[in-house]
Design an enzyme around this catalytic site. Structure first.
Site, PDB file in Angstrom:
ATOM      1  N   ASN A  42       0.844  -1.195   0.000  1.00 33.03           N
ATOM      2  CA  ASN A  42       0.000   0.000   0.000  1.00 33.03           C
ATOM      3  C   ASN A  42       0.881   1.248   0.000  1.00 33.03           C
ATOM      4  O   ASN A  42       1.965   1.277   0.602  1.00 33.03           O
ATOM      5  CB  ASN A  42      -1.016   0.002   1.154  1.00 33.03           C
ATOM      6  CG  ASN A  42      -0.450  -0.237   2.530  1.00 33.03           C
ATOM      7  OD1 ASN A  42       0.591  -0.888   2.687  1.00 33.03           O
ATOM      8  ND2 ASN A  42      -1.108   0.279   3.530  1.00 33.03           N
ATOM      9  N   GLU A  44       0.373   5.163   0.750  1.00 33.60           N
ATOM     10  CA  GLU A  44      -0.550   6.181   1.271  1.00 33.60           C
ATOM     11  C   GLU A  44      -0.125   7.583   0.841  1.00 33.60           C
ATOM     12  O   GLU A  44       0.963   7.795   0.282  1.00 33.60           O
ATOM     13  CB  GLU A  44      -0.631   6.067   2.797  1.00 33.60           C
ATOM     14  CG  GLU A  44      -1.206   4.717   3.213  1.00 33.60           C
ATOM     15  CD  GLU A  44      -1.504   4.594   4.694  1.00 33.60           C
ATOM     16  OE1 GLU A  44      -1.003   5.424   5.492  1.00 33.60           O
ATOM     17  OE2 GLU A  44      -2.230   3.648   5.059  1.00 33.60           O
ATOM     18  N   CYS A  53      -4.065   0.716  -2.659  1.00 33.79           N
ATOM     19  CA  CYS A  53      -3.932  -0.537  -1.906  1.00 33.79           C
ATOM     20  C   CYS A  53      -2.814  -1.412  -2.486  1.00 33.79           C
ATOM     21  O   CYS A  53      -2.470  -1.303  -3.668  1.00 33.79           O
ATOM     22  CB  CYS A  53      -5.224  -1.330  -1.975  1.00 33.79           C
ATOM     23  SG  CYS A  53      -6.595  -0.645  -1.035  1.00 33.79           S
ATOM     24  N   GLU A  55      -2.935  -4.548  -3.248  1.00 40.27           N
ATOM     25  CA  GLU A  55      -3.413  -5.429  -4.323  1.00 40.27           C
ATOM     26  C   GLU A  55      -3.406  -4.706  -5.664  1.00 40.27           C
ATOM     27  O   GLU A  55      -2.992  -5.255  -6.690  1.00 40.27           O
ATOM     28  CB  GLU A  55      -4.837  -5.916  -4.025  1.00 40.27           C
ATOM     29  CG  GLU A  55      -4.975  -6.704  -2.744  1.00 40.27           C
ATOM     30  CD  GLU A  55      -5.280  -5.834  -1.529  1.00 40.27           C
ATOM     31  OE1 GLU A  55      -4.718  -4.726  -1.406  1.00 40.27           O
ATOM     32  OE2 GLU A  55      -6.097  -6.278  -0.709  1.00 40.27           O
ATOM     33  N   CYS A  86     -10.301  -4.942  -0.286  1.00 36.32           N
ATOM     34  CA  CYS A  86     -11.400  -3.975  -0.270  1.00 36.32           C
ATOM     35  C   CYS A  86     -12.234  -4.112  -1.552  1.00 36.32           C
ATOM     36  O   CYS A  86     -11.851  -4.800  -2.505  1.00 36.32           O
ATOM     37  CB  CYS A  86     -10.862  -2.553  -0.123  1.00 36.32           C
ATOM     38  SG  CYS A  86     -10.262  -1.826  -1.666  1.00 36.32           S
ATOM     39  N   CYS A  89     -10.566  -3.052  -4.910  1.00 32.95           N
ATOM     40  CA  CYS A  89      -9.602  -4.050  -5.392  1.00 32.95           C
ATOM     41  C   CYS A  89     -10.321  -5.272  -5.965  1.00 32.95           C
ATOM     42  O   CYS A  89      -9.880  -5.852  -6.959  1.00 32.95           O
ATOM     43  CB  CYS A  89      -8.647  -4.457  -4.273  1.00 32.95           C
ATOM     44  SG  CYS A  89      -7.482  -3.137  -3.840  1.00 32.95           S
TER      45      CYS A  89
HETATM   46  N1  THU Z   1      -5.350  -1.484   2.337  1.00 35.28           N
HETATM   47  C1  THU Z   1      -4.771  -2.263   1.394  1.00 35.28           C
HETATM   48  O1  THU Z   1      -3.649  -2.011   0.943  1.00 35.28           O
HETATM   49  N2  THU Z   1      -5.474  -3.338   0.962  1.00 35.28           N
HETATM   50  C2  THU Z   1      -6.699  -3.721   1.434  1.00 35.28           C
HETATM   51  O2  THU Z   1      -7.293  -4.668   0.939  1.00 35.28           O
HETATM   52  C3  THU Z   1      -7.297  -2.979   2.546  1.00 35.28           C
HETATM   53  C4  THU Z   1      -6.671  -1.689   2.858  1.00 35.28           C
HETATM   54  C5  THU Z   1      -4.577  -0.340   2.844  1.00 35.28           C
HETATM   55  C6  THU Z   1      -5.084   1.005   2.422  1.00 35.28           C
HETATM   56  C7  THU Z   1      -4.559   1.881   3.538  1.00 35.28           C
HETATM   57  O3  THU Z   1      -3.231   2.257   3.233  1.00 35.28           O
HETATM   58  C8  THU Z   1      -4.531   0.989   4.760  1.00 35.28           C
HETATM   59  O4  THU Z   1      -4.605  -0.347   4.256  1.00 35.28           O
HETATM   60  C9  THU Z   1      -5.680   1.224   5.730  1.00 35.28           C
HETATM   61  O5  THU Z   1      -6.898   1.172   5.094  1.00 35.28           O
END
Ligand code: THU
Length: 131
Positions: A42, A44, A53, A55, A86, A89
């Site tokens: 991920n 941010e 994300c 994925e 999520c 994704c």
């Molecule tokens: N996140 C992912 O990378 N993948 C997921 O399937 C769920 C959420 C990340 C996004 C964000 O940086 C952190 O997790 C909190 O939501």
């Protein structure tokens, strides 16, 4: 490539997560239908909505290298427990995954759980919806 190896690659990718806002690190490792793999973490942003994300990072890396058919993806997080993808994704996965593709989740205590793509996202919006 075994599910276990893909989980291990996802764990390595998780270490590269850029997650200073949530402190929730996620890693993914994707296997293409022709046997190549791509990893992602991920990423941010101070503008939270710009976050990507793990994925989607892995999938977009693969597509940008010319691979558009995927068979499985492993997802791990710093929680150490099962971390399902999520909704956004899942929608992106449905675009590129084989019909018999699946998601691999890992819990450090319970081990690996696999979920068929059709179970994790049973009613996708796809190209048939555009006709
Ligand atoms: N996140 C992912 O990378 N993948 C997921 O399937 C769920 C959420 C990340 C996004 C964000 O940086 C952190 O997790 C909190 O939501």
């Amino acid at each position: 490539m075994t599910d276990e190896r893909l989980v291990s690659l996802a764990k390595e990718a998780m270490e590269r997560a850029y997650a200073p806002y949530s402190n929730f690190k996620v890693g993914a490792a994707l296997l293409t239908s022709d046997g190549f793999y791509f990893t992602g973490c991920n990423v941010e942003n101070a503008s939270y909505g710009a976050t990507n994300c793990a994925e989607r990072t892995a999938m977009f890396k693969a597509v940008s290298e010319g691979f558009t058919h995927f068979s499985k993806i492993a997802i791990v997080s710093s929680s150490g427990t099962f971390t399902p993808p999520c909704g956004i994704c899942r929608q992106v996965m449905t675009e590129f995954f084989d019909r018999d593709g699946y998601v691999i989740l890992n819990d450090d205590m319970l081990g690996i759980k696999t979920i068929p793509m059709q179970d994790i996202f049973p009613y996708p919006f796809d190209e048939t919806g555009l006709k």
